[in-house]
Design a protein around this motif. Structure first.
Motif, PDB file in Angstrom:
ATOM      1  N   THR A  18       0.829  -1.204   0.000  1.00 18.79           N
ATOM      2  CA  THR A  18       0.000   0.000   0.000  1.00 18.79           C
ATOM      3  C   THR A  18       0.869   1.261   0.000  1.00 18.79           C
ATOM      4  O   THR A  18       1.945   1.287   0.608  1.00 18.79           O
ATOM      5  CB  THR A  18      -1.018  -0.034   1.170  1.00 18.79           C
ATOM      6  N   ALA A  19       0.399   2.269  -0.738  1.00 19.72           N
ATOM      7  CA  ALA A  19       1.178   3.502  -0.921  1.00 19.72           C
ATOM      8  C   ALA A  19       0.319   4.505  -1.676  1.00 19.72           C
ATOM      9  O   ALA A  19      -0.818   4.188  -2.057  1.00 19.72           O
ATOM     10  CB  ALA A  19       2.445   3.197  -1.720  1.00 19.72           C
ATOM     11  N   CYS A  20       0.885   5.690  -1.928  1.00 23.74           N
ATOM     12  CA  CYS A  20       0.170   6.729  -2.684  1.00 23.74           C
ATOM     13  C   CYS A  20       0.981   7.125  -3.918  1.00 23.74           C
ATOM     14  O   CYS A  20       2.220   7.114  -3.878  1.00 23.74           O
ATOM     15  CB  CYS A  20      -0.018   7.984  -1.847  1.00 23.74           C
ATOM     16  N   GLY A  21       0.283   7.543  -4.951  1.00 22.66           N
ATOM     17  CA  GLY A  21       0.913   8.170  -6.122  1.00 22.66           C
ATOM     18  C   GLY A  21       1.984   7.304  -6.754  1.00 22.66           C
ATOM     19  O   GLY A  21       1.786   6.109  -7.030  1.00 22.66           O
ATOM     20  N   THR A  22       3.122   7.927  -6.978  1.00 16.87           N
ATOM     21  CA  THR A  22       4.235   7.235  -7.625  1.00 16.87           C
ATOM     22  C   THR A  22       4.668   6.011  -6.829  1.00 16.87           C
ATOM     23  O   THR A  22       4.993   4.961  -7.402  1.00 16.87           O
ATOM     24  CB  THR A  22       5.398   8.231  -7.792  1.00 16.87           C
ATOM     25  N   ALA A  23       4.661   6.124  -5.511  1.00 15.35           N
ATOM     26  CA  ALA A  23       5.061   4.991  -4.678  1.00 15.35           C
ATOM     27  C   ALA A  23       4.079   3.835  -4.876  1.00 15.35           C
ATOM     28  O   ALA A  23       4.468   2.663  -4.872  1.00 15.35           O
ATOM     29  CB  ALA A  23       5.109   5.419  -3.209  1.00 15.35           C
ATOM     30  N   PHE A  24       2.798   4.163  -5.080  1.00 16.16           N
ATOM     31  CA  PHE A  24       1.810   3.123  -5.377  1.00 16.16           C
ATOM     32  C   PHE A  24       2.155   2.428  -6.707  1.00 16.16           C
ATOM     33  O   PHE A  24       2.072   1.207  -6.825  1.00 16.16           O
ATOM     34  CB  PHE A  24       0.400   3.744  -5.430  1.00 16.16           C
ATOM     35  N   HIS A  25       2.583   3.237  -7.681  1.00 19.93           N
ATOM     36  CA  HIS A  25       2.937   2.630  -8.974  1.00 19.93           C
ATOM     37  C   HIS A  25       4.119   1.674  -8.827  1.00 19.93           C
ATOM     38  O   HIS A  25       4.185   0.642  -9.502  1.00 19.93           O
ATOM     39  CB  HIS A  25       3.257   3.720 -10.007  1.00 19.93           C
ATOM     40  N   ALA A  26       5.054   2.016  -7.967  1.00 22.68           N
ATOM     41  CA  ALA A  26       6.157   1.081  -7.706  1.00 22.68           C
ATOM     42  C   ALA A  26       5.571  -0.196  -7.091  1.00 22.68           C
ATOM     43  O   ALA A  26       6.001  -1.314  -7.392  1.00 22.68           O
ATOM     44  CB  ALA A  26       7.182   1.712  -6.765  1.00 22.68           C
ATOM     45  N   GLY A  27       4.558  -0.009  -6.244  1.00 21.87           N
ATOM     46  CA  GLY A  27       3.907  -1.155  -5.606  1.00 21.87           C
ATOM     47  C   GLY A  27       3.226  -2.071  -6.614  1.00 21.87           C
ATOM     48  O   GLY A  27       3.171  -3.287  -6.419  1.00 21.87           O
ATOM     49  N   VAL A  28       2.700  -1.486  -7.695  1.00 19.07           N
ATOM     50  CA  VAL A  28       2.048  -2.320  -8.711  1.00 19.07           C
ATOM     51  C   VAL A  28       3.100  -3.221  -9.379  1.00 19.07           C
ATOM     52  O   VAL A  28       2.875  -4.408  -9.594  1.00 19.07           O
ATOM     53  CB  VAL A  28       1.299  -1.451  -9.755  1.00 19.07           C
ATOM     54  N   VAL A  29       4.270  -2.657  -9.666  1.00 18.68           N
ATOM     55  CA  VAL A  29       5.365  -3.497 -10.189  1.00 18.68           C
ATOM     56  C   VAL A  29       5.703  -4.563  -9.144  1.00 18.68           C
ATOM     57  O   VAL A  29       5.876  -5.745  -9.468  1.00 18.68           O
ATOM     58  CB  VAL A  29       6.617  -2.636 -10.521  1.00 18.68           C
ATOM     59  N   GLY A  30       5.738  -4.137  -7.881  1.00 16.51           N
ATOM     60  CA  GLY A  30       6.044  -5.068  -6.787  1.00 16.51           C
ATOM     61  C   GLY A  30       5.097  -6.254  -6.778  1.00 16.51           C
ATOM     62  O   GLY A  30       5.497  -7.407  -6.631  1.00 16.51           O
ATOM     63  N   LYS A  31       3.826  -5.952  -6.952  1.00 14.11           N
ATOM     64  CA  LYS A  31       2.831  -7.050  -6.962  1.00 14.11           C
ATOM     65  C   LYS A  31       3.147  -8.061  -8.062  1.00 14.11           C
ATOM     66  O   LYS A  31       3.203  -9.266  -7.827  1.00 14.11           O
ATOM     67  CB  LYS A  31       1.418  -6.465  -7.173  1.00 14.11           C
ATOM     68  N   TYR A  32       3.350  -7.552  -9.282  1.00 14.40           N
ATOM     69  CA  TYR A  32       3.601  -8.464 -10.403  1.00 14.40           C
ATOM     70  C   TYR A  32       4.828  -9.344 -10.135  1.00 14.40           C
ATOM     71  O   TYR A  32       4.800 -10.541 -10.360  1.00 14.40           O
ATOM     72  CB  TYR A  32       3.833  -7.680 -11.700  1.00 14.40           C
ATOM     73  N   ILE A  33       5.893  -8.721  -9.669  1.00 10.25           N
ATOM     74  CA  ILE A  33       7.130  -9.521  -9.577  1.00 10.25           C
ATOM     75  C   ILE A  33       7.114 -10.434  -8.356  1.00 10.25           C
ATOM     76  O   ILE A  33       7.627 -11.533  -8.414  1.00 10.25           O
ATOM     77  CB  ILE A  33       8.404  -8.637  -9.620  1.00 10.25           C
ATOM     78  N   ILE A  34       6.504  -9.992  -7.258  1.00  8.15           N
ATOM     79  CA  ILE A  34       6.468 -10.875  -6.081  1.00  8.15           C
ATOM     80  C   ILE A  34       5.604 -12.094  -6.390  1.00  8.15           C
ATOM     81  O   ILE A  34       5.971 -13.229  -6.098  1.00  8.15           O
ATOM     82  CB  ILE A  34       5.974 -10.124  -4.827  1.00  8.15           C
ATOM     83  N   GLU A  35       4.470 -11.852  -7.035  1.00 12.65           N
ATOM     84  CA  GLU A  35       3.611 -13.007  -7.374  1.00 12.65           C
ATOM     85  C   GLU A  35       4.331 -13.947  -8.323  1.00 12.65           C
ATOM     86  O   GLU A  35       4.302 -15.164  -8.170  1.00 12.65           O
ATOM     87  CB  GLU A  35       2.287 -12.527  -7.982  1.00 12.65           C
ATOM     88  N   LYS A  36       4.993 -13.366  -9.314  1.00 15.80           N
ATOM     89  CA  LYS A  36       5.694 -14.183 -10.315  1.00 15.80           C
ATOM     90  C   LYS A  36       6.806 -15.024  -9.672  1.00 15.80           C
ATOM     91  O   LYS A  36       6.972 -16.188  -9.975  1.00 15.80           O
ATOM     92  CB  LYS A  36       6.317 -13.229 -11.333  1.00 15.80           C
ATOM     93  N   MET A  37       7.545 -14.399  -8.781  1.00 13.84           N
ATOM     94  CA  MET A  37       8.735 -15.086  -8.264  1.00 13.84           C
ATOM     95  C   MET A  37       8.447 -15.952  -7.038  1.00 13.84           C
ATOM     96  O   MET A  37       9.203 -16.858  -6.743  1.00 13.84           O
ATOM     97  CB  MET A  37       9.819 -14.056  -7.894  1.00 13.84           C
ATOM     98  N   THR A  38       7.390 -15.623  -6.292  1.00 13.67           N
ATOM     99  CA  THR A  38       7.174 -16.350  -5.032  1.00 13.67           C
ATOM    100  C   THR A  38       5.874 -17.136  -5.003  1.00 13.67           C
ATOM    101  O   THR A  38       5.686 -17.968  -4.117  1.00 13.67           O
ATOM    102  CB  THR A  38       7.121 -15.382  -3.830  1.00 13.67           C
ATOM    103  N   ARG A  39       4.982 -16.857  -5.938  1.00  9.46           N
ATOM    104  CA  ARG A  39       3.653 -17.479  -5.988  1.00  9.46           C
ATOM    105  C   ARG A  39       2.851 -17.187  -4.706  1.00  9.46           C
ATOM    106  O   ARG A  39       1.978 -17.966  -4.324  1.00  9.46           O
ATOM    107  CB  ARG A  39       3.723 -19.004  -6.225  1.00  9.46           C
ATOM    108  N   ILE A  40       3.146 -16.098  -4.039  1.00 10.90           N
ATOM    109  CA  ILE A  40       2.307 -15.669  -2.908  1.00 10.90           C
ATOM    110  C   ILE A  40       1.333 -14.627  -3.477  1.00 10.90           C
ATOM    111  O   ILE A  40       1.768 -13.715  -4.195  1.00 10.90           O
ATOM    112  CB  ILE A  40       3.135 -14.988  -1.789  1.00 10.90           C
TER     113      ILE A  40
END
Ligand code: F6R
Length: 609
Positions: free
Chosen positions: A299-321
């Motif tokens: 969770t975050a705001c603005g640009t930091a939220f956009h970094a979080g969206v990348v975070g979601k994709y890569i964490i799911e891809k790499m960890t399957r959580i």
């Protein structure tokens, strides 16, 4: 970043040091200090807070010393306190050091020095330096500093002095800037040119791996092995305001160009020596919690939220959580289904954003383990989270976030690879390939920056448009969101980011003759799909700027303009793809005469709901 000043000459040193530090205030800092040699000892004054606090502490005395060093600190290791402020000294109070940069192996050095009997006062990495110098000193500060620096892994710009050789300063740099200013019967040192301009415009710009012995009458430059180096005088013809921006027209452009360095600092010390694993010593999540993780929230705001969206994709891809990513102002009120043992990652450059802080508290209240990804040491978010992953981007002055975003991405890659390593969810060779590419990603960013003219020309072409679209799929969509926000906030051109596959469900109605569409197509598994979306908008008359890796010939035939990214592992594409989008927004804003660093209606830190 921290600021450094040094002086040796015929004037009283303290006012020169304070004046120099004042001229570095624009960079942001949380504490300040000076030291001068006097009567065979050191006069040391350092304070958390502003330079006014330091000046107040000095106001009742006069110091005749004509040499000294000073520092404004932006906390990295250790909270912003009086004790952690620079300068730092050795056990005997004879050697003083100011330092910019990060000493990666400070823990080992500190343990070794403690075993040798040295007593440490602060929590900083820097304090190992005066103790190392004390250890090696044999009546020659130059040799002692050289030996001390041989032990250091990491980055540094350092200034050192010793009570027994007043007037002689030894300075050195690696990966952190340092400039020597040339005077008559006096010489100056600073981390940045503005600190020197009151006194001189003639300088030696020290290169990485160089050191210098500086006295009132001479400057001897050498490499870190002691071999003499010949320097040409560089005459600064910038005015003060320009110098503050490092010669760039705006802080935003300076910060965009700082990104390769910022990325190196984020990764520094967090990948093991043989490049096989991520080491995040700062995380205290126990292995069982990691293995049993059922859910992660970001969770975050603005640009930091956009970094979080990348975070979601890569964490799911790499960890399957499974990962949920939320805008903090939504998260805090949506009664999120967090269970004890879940992990919540909050992202905030400033660490002070009101909604992000509230989301953090909500997550903790519900029993989650909270990791903060933040840039500001000692910020509220850093203090309230269970663990902190600092991004080490250095102070970001422009309102539009650039280097903070790219380092937040790097922090997410580290986190995802670390989780994957702990859980064994990514084959070793795949993890190592990504890590290898991550370690080299700064050079890819530099390559893109070197080609800024191409992007400036595109921005010029589209500067009068009423609206633009950014489209992409998966990671490309996440970056498209950031590209669109950057353009809106500083150029005031309306822009929308769209998942490319979603266009035909409504927005395609807005794609007409000449409408610019910036299409990101970097992901091999989605490339064909992205291509069909490009065809879709081309068929409606759109003018397409395609952003892709070299070698995609189909898109080459369709895009009206092509922007190529240097080769890397495709999962890291966001770190590269955002750079042309930042430059595009910047040059569009310039072409439209907008106030780039301070866009209308916006503030750097949003501390109200
Ligand atoms: C946009 C921008 C903002 C911030 C947002 C969160 O360029 O800078 O969208 O990202 O206000 O700020 P932090 O990261 O400080 O919580």
């Amino acid at each position: 970043m921290c600021g450094i000043v040094g002086y040796t000459g015929h004037r009283e040193a303290v006012p020169v040091l304070i004046d120099g530090l004042r001229r570095l205030e624009y960079r942001g800092y949380d504490s300040a200090g000076i030291v001068v040699p006097e009567n065979g000892g050191l006069v040391l004054e350092k304070r958390a807070g502003t330079l006014d606090v330091l000046e107040q502490a000095l106001s009742n005395s006069r110091f005749p010393a004509t040499s000294g060093i000073g520092h404004t600190r932006w906390a990295t290791h250790g909270a912003p306190t009086d004790v952690n402020a620079h300068p730092h000294t050795d056990c005997g109070g004879r050697f003083a050091v100011v330092h910019n940069g990060i000493i990666e192996n400070y823990r080992q050095l500190r343990n070794w020095l403690k075993a040798e009997g040295h007593v440490f006062k602060s929590d900083t990495d820097t304090e190992v330096l005066p103790h190392l110098i004390e250890h090696y000193y044999r009546d020659d500060l130059y040799q002692a500093v050289r030996r001390a620096l041989e032990q250091i892994e990491g980055s540094f710009a350092v200034l050192t002095l010793v009570t027994t050789e007043p007037g002689r300063l030894i300075v050195a740099r690696r990966d952190s800037p340092l400039v020597v200013g040339l005077g008559e019967g006096e010489n100056f040192i600073a981390s940045d040119i503005p600190a020197l301009l009151t006194y001189t415009r003639d300088t030696y710009l020290l290169n990485d791996g160089e050191m210098a012995e500086v006295t009132p009458d001479f400057i001897k430059v050498s490499d870190l092995n002691g071999n003499p180096v010949h320097k040409e005088i560089f005459c600064v013809n910038w005015e003060c305001e320009q110098a503050e921006k490092g010669g760039y027209e705006h802080f935003m452009l300076k910060e965009i160009h700082e990104q390769p360095r910022a990325l190196r600092d984020t990764l520094r010390g967090r990948i093991d020596q043989d490049g096989r694993r991520v080491v995040l010593k700062e995380l205290n999540v126990d292995p069982d919690t990691v293995r049993n993780l059922k859910k992660i929230f970001i969770t975050a705001c603005g640009t930091a939220f956009h970094a979080g969206v990348v975070g979601k994709y890569i964490i799911e891809k790499m960890t399957r959580i499974p990962v949920e990513v939320d805008i903090a102002s939504e998260f805090r009120y949506r009664d999120p289904l967090i269970n004890p043992g879940d992990l919540v990652v909050v992202v905030s450059q400033s660490g002070e954003t009101a909604d992000t802080r509230a989301a953090l508290r909500e997550a903790r209240r519900r029993g989650a383990h909270v990791i903060a990804i933040t840039n500001v040491v000692g910020s509220s978010v850093a203090r309230e989270a269970d663990d902190v992953l600092y991004t080490w981007a250095g102070p970001e002055i422009a309102v539009a976030s650039t280097k903070a975003y790219i380092t937040q991405l790097a922090a997410f890659y580290l986190l995802a690879l670390w989780l994957a390593g702990e859980r064994g969810t990514l084959p070793d060779d795949e993890r190592e390939a990504i890590l290898h590419a991550l370690r080299e990603i700064d050079t890819g960013v530099s390559t893109l920056l070197a080609d800024a003219d191409q992007i400036a020309a595109l921005a010029q072409r589209y500067k009068d448009q009423h609206g633009l679209f950014f489209i992409g799929r998966g990671l490309d969509f996440a970056v498209a969101m950031e590209g669109s926000l950057k353009l809106k906030e500083i150029s005031y051109i309306h822009a929308e980011a769209y998942p490319a596959g979603e266009l035909k469900h409504g927005t395609l109605a807005l794609i007409t003759e000449g409408v610019p569409v910036i299409a990101l197509a970097t992901q091999p598994d989605l490339f064909e799909k992205a291509l069909s979306n490009v065809k879709e908008v081309k068929a409606r008359g759109a003018e397409v700027v395609a952003l892709t890796f070299e070698g995609h010939h189909d898109i080459e035939d369709l895009g009206d303009h092509l922007v190529y990214l240097p080769a890397t592992h495709p999962v890291l594409a966001p770190i590269l793809a955002v750079v042309p989008l930042q430059l595009f927004a910047y040059y569009a804003a310039i072409a439209r005469g907008c106030s780039v660093d301070k866009p209308r209606n916006l503030a750097k830190s949003v501390t109200v709901e």
